[in-house]
Design an enzyme around this catalytic site. Sequence first.
Site, mmCIF file in Angstrom:
data_model
loop_
_atom_site.group_PDB
_atom_site.id
_atom_site.type_symbol
_atom_site.label_atom_id
_atom_site.label_comp_id
_atom_site.label_asym_id
_atom_site.label_seq_id
_atom_site.Cartn_x
_atom_site.Cartn_y
_atom_site.Cartn_z
ATOM 1 N N HIS A 17 -4.789 -3.392 -7.005
ATOM 2 C CA HIS A 17 -3.767 -2.374 -6.735
ATOM 3 C C HIS A 17 -3.808 -1.285 -7.805
ATOM 4 C CE1 HIS A 17 -1.271 -5.721 -4.676
ATOM 5 N NE2 HIS A 17 -1.714 -4.924 -3.721
ATOM 6 N N LYS A 41 6.028 -10.680 5.658
ATOM 7 C CA LYS A 41 5.609 -11.661 4.666
ATOM 8 C C LYS A 41 6.838 -12.286 3.989
ATOM 9 C CE LYS A 41 1.528 -8.887 3.587
ATOM 10 N NZ LYS A 41 0.840 -8.131 2.536
ATOM 11 N N ARG A 90 -10.376 -3.269 0.684
ATOM 12 C CA ARG A 90 -11.246 -4.183 -0.056
ATOM 13 C C ARG A 90 -12.531 -4.457 0.697
ATOM 14 N NH1 ARG A 90 -7.002 -8.809 -0.329
ATOM 15 N NH2 ARG A 90 -6.898 -7.978 1.746
ATOM 16 N N SER A 128 -3.335 -10.544 -3.303
ATOM 17 C CA SER A 128 -2.139 -11.178 -3.864
ATOM 18 C C SER A 128 -2.015 -12.616 -3.377
ATOM 19 C CB SER A 128 -0.889 -10.381 -3.488
ATOM 20 O OG SER A 128 -0.909 -9.118 -4.100
#
Length: 168
Positions: A17, A41, A90, A128
Amino acid sequence: MRTAIYPGTFDPVTNGHLDVLIRAKELFDEVTIAIAADSKKTPLFTLGERMELLLEATKDMPNVKVRVFEGLTVEFARQCGAVAILRGLRALSDFEYEFQLALMNKKIAADIETIFLMTQAEFSFISSSAIKWAASLHAEVSAFVPPHVEKALMSKYASLRTDSNGVD
């Protein structure tokens, strides 16, 4: 002044990040990290904790703000006067999902662009979720997160283990 927002849950903030943020702040006069309050989430850290972790991680970045938002990302971008929404990629697997979001956002707010920034190769496997999983198993995560985040992760999991064992 050209402003962008960088939305996400940041649960927790990672070196990936921060890599995207460091490069983005060179492209814009101001970048607002937008912590999503409403997400599908289930976060490990509270909104307040995520805010504190991000404020610490960005304390030496004068053109970066950290704010919490609810609702549509494009509406928050408008509130901030942003011309762009930043998204980090990513891998190819990220692109399809992010592309769909970008198209929807463009339909809702044609005046706000979505900018994709690829993470550097060394961060391309960091997520994460993976970091939380590793930390929950006592793995060293110092290569993936800032030191204060690693400390917060270890503390959080130690307290969860204590709570689940009924030990104080």
